[in-house]
Design a protein around this motif. Structure first.
Motif, PDB file in Angstrom:
ATOM      1  N   SER A 159       2.892  38.615  32.145  1.00 14.46           N
ATOM      2  CA  SER A 159       1.430  38.601  32.156  1.00 14.46           C
ATOM      3  C   SER A 159       0.852  39.387  30.984  1.00 14.46           C
ATOM      4  CB  SER A 159       0.905  39.160  33.480  1.00 14.46           C
ATOM      5  OG  SER A 159       1.202  40.545  33.593  1.00 14.46           O
ATOM      6  N   PHE A 160       1.646  40.300  30.416  1.00 16.65           N
ATOM      7  CA  PHE A 160       1.213  41.065  29.248  1.00 16.65           C
ATOM      8  C   PHE A 160       1.718  40.439  27.951  1.00 16.65           C
ATOM      9  CE2 PHE A 160       1.079  44.269  32.646  1.00 16.65           C
ATOM     10  CZ  PHE A 160      -0.213  44.754  32.474  1.00 16.65           C
ATOM     11  N   SER A 161       2.995  40.014  27.957  1.00 20.75           N
ATOM     12  CA  SER A 161       3.571  39.424  26.747  1.00 20.75           C
ATOM     13  C   SER A 161       4.772  38.559  27.128  1.00 20.75           C
ATOM     14  CB  SER A 161       4.005  40.510  25.762  1.00 20.75           C
ATOM     15  OG  SER A 161       4.697  39.954  24.670  1.00 20.75           O
ATOM     16  N   THR A 162       4.633  37.255  26.936  1.00 18.46           N
ATOM     17  CA  THR A 162       5.728  36.335  27.254  1.00 18.46           C
ATOM     18  C   THR A 162       6.946  36.607  26.377  1.00 18.46           C
ATOM     19  OG1 THR A 162       4.113  34.638  27.862  1.00 18.46           O
ATOM     20  CG2 THR A 162       6.367  33.903  27.471  1.00 18.46           C
ATOM     21  N   GLU A 163       6.686  36.933  25.104  1.00 15.59           N
ATOM     22  CA  GLU A 163       7.790  37.135  24.161  1.00 15.59           C
ATOM     23  C   GLU A 163       8.606  38.379  24.495  1.00 15.59           C
ATOM     24  OE1 GLU A 163       4.664  36.668  23.324  1.00 15.59           O
ATOM     25  OE2 GLU A 163       4.669  34.663  22.403  1.00 15.59           O
ATOM     26  N   LEU A 164       7.954  39.405  25.043  1.00 14.27           N
ATOM     27  CA  LEU A 164       8.647  40.670  25.293  1.00 14.27           C
ATOM     28  C   LEU A 164       9.143  40.820  26.736  1.00 14.27           C
ATOM     29  CD1 LEU A 164       6.365  43.166  23.330  1.00 14.27           C
ATOM     30  CD2 LEU A 164       8.587  42.250  22.630  1.00 14.27           C
ATOM     31  N   SER A 165       8.907  39.810  27.585  1.00 15.81           N
ATOM     32  CA  SER A 165       9.239  39.952  29.000  1.00 15.81           C
ATOM     33  C   SER A 165      10.728  40.193  29.220  1.00 15.81           C
ATOM     34  CB  SER A 165       8.793  38.713  29.782  1.00 15.81           C
ATOM     35  OG  SER A 165       9.429  37.545  29.288  1.00 15.81           O
TER      36      SER A 165
END
Length: 295
Positions: free
Chosen positions: A261-267
């Motif tokens: 929900s904050f960052s798809t790339e960093l999940s």
């Protein structure tokens, strides 16, 4: 609105975490009893999903029949993999077993590429069509989510009763403690380990169907990343512990959804960073037990 978003993320996280927990059970059972890491487990998930997909989409079989076929074929596949790839290495070094597991994983992926091509297939969302969703505090809980959570709870309860209350379950616990001593007591260790692989692979088939029902895309590499994450969940909760697989899977799913929900790339980075922090604080996992080696 923020509260509703948190609730929706929590619902999605529990759903995804339930799938991870079911997959993690396969890892934790095999490691707990055979003391080996079956990294081909994620690809068994993919095979189960493909079997169910073709049974429903190509042969127009009822979804229940497709799921049963997936469970049956994956159970047989798990036993065959154990007999051909792992049984000859029972006394080998752990590194040899690990390399073999990676080899089996790539073999299954490439076999799937040859058989079914690399084209993405749209998995039928039959769980949402069969089971209506419900509304919870203004957010919709889909049929797939409900079935996934209920299936996870049911599997955990049944497996716990099986391990603690049946003759085969007691044999598994004995092999987990000491395979040599268990064999001296008349337990068929090879049969017990094969049964463990069979159960783990059957659970992988169920997890594959549930995963693709929630995220309806299917390719030969579908099981790879979920398999790695489920292994992470098993380590997170304490590998070898059934309650640990449940706890680790749920926490991992919730962390991943909130991170997305904050960052798809960093999940994914967040998921593995949390694992590293937990292992630094508690190396055996949240529910793992410290094992003292005799010198």
């Amino acid at each position: 609105m923020i509260g509703l978003d948190i609730l929706q993320n929590l619902i999605n996280g529990v759903s995804l975490g339930s799938v991870y927990a079911i997959i993690a059970l396969g890892y934790t059972m095999v490691y707990g009893i055979a003391k080996m890491l079956n990294f081909a487990h994620g690809d068994v998930i993919m095979v189960g999903a493909y079997v169910c997909f073709f049974a429903i989409s190509k042969y127009n079989l009822p979804p229940a029949v497709g799921i049963l076929l997936a469970v049956l074929i994956c159970t047989i596949l798990g036993v065959v993999i154990e007999r051909l790839a792992y049984k000859p290495l029972r006394q080998a070094a752990s590194l040899a077993v690990l390399i073999t597991a990676i080899g089996v994983s790539y073999f299954l992926q490439n076999a799937a590429l040859l058989l079914w091509s690399s084209n993405t297939k749209n998995f039928p969302m039959f769980l949402n069509d069969t089971f209506g969703g419900i509304t919870l505090f203004g957010r919709t809980v889909t049929g797939a989510t409900i079935v996934t959570v209920l299936a996870c709870v049911a599997i955990m309860v049944i497996l716990t009763l099986f391990i603690n209350g049946t003759k085969m379950g007691k044999a598994m616990r004995a092999c987990s403690e000491d395979k040599a001593a268990a064999q001296l007591m008349g337990i068929d260790v090879n049969r017990t380990i094969s049964m463990t692989f069979a159960i783990g692979s059957a659970l992988a088939a169920i997890a594959g169907v549930l995963l693709c029902s929630a995220y309806p895309t299917l390719t030969p590499t579908t099981g790879s990343l979920p398999g790695i994450k489920a292994f992470t969940a098993a380590v997170f909760g304490g590998i070898g512990s059934i309650p640990g697989a449940l706890l680790g899977g749920l926490l991992l799913g919730i962390i991943e959804i909130f991170a997305m929900s904050f960052s798809t790339e960093l999940s994914n980075a967040v998921v593995f960073a949390v694992l590293i922090v937990v292992l630094l604080v508690k190396p055996t996992g949240l529910l793992g037990k410290q094992v003292r080696e005799k010198v």
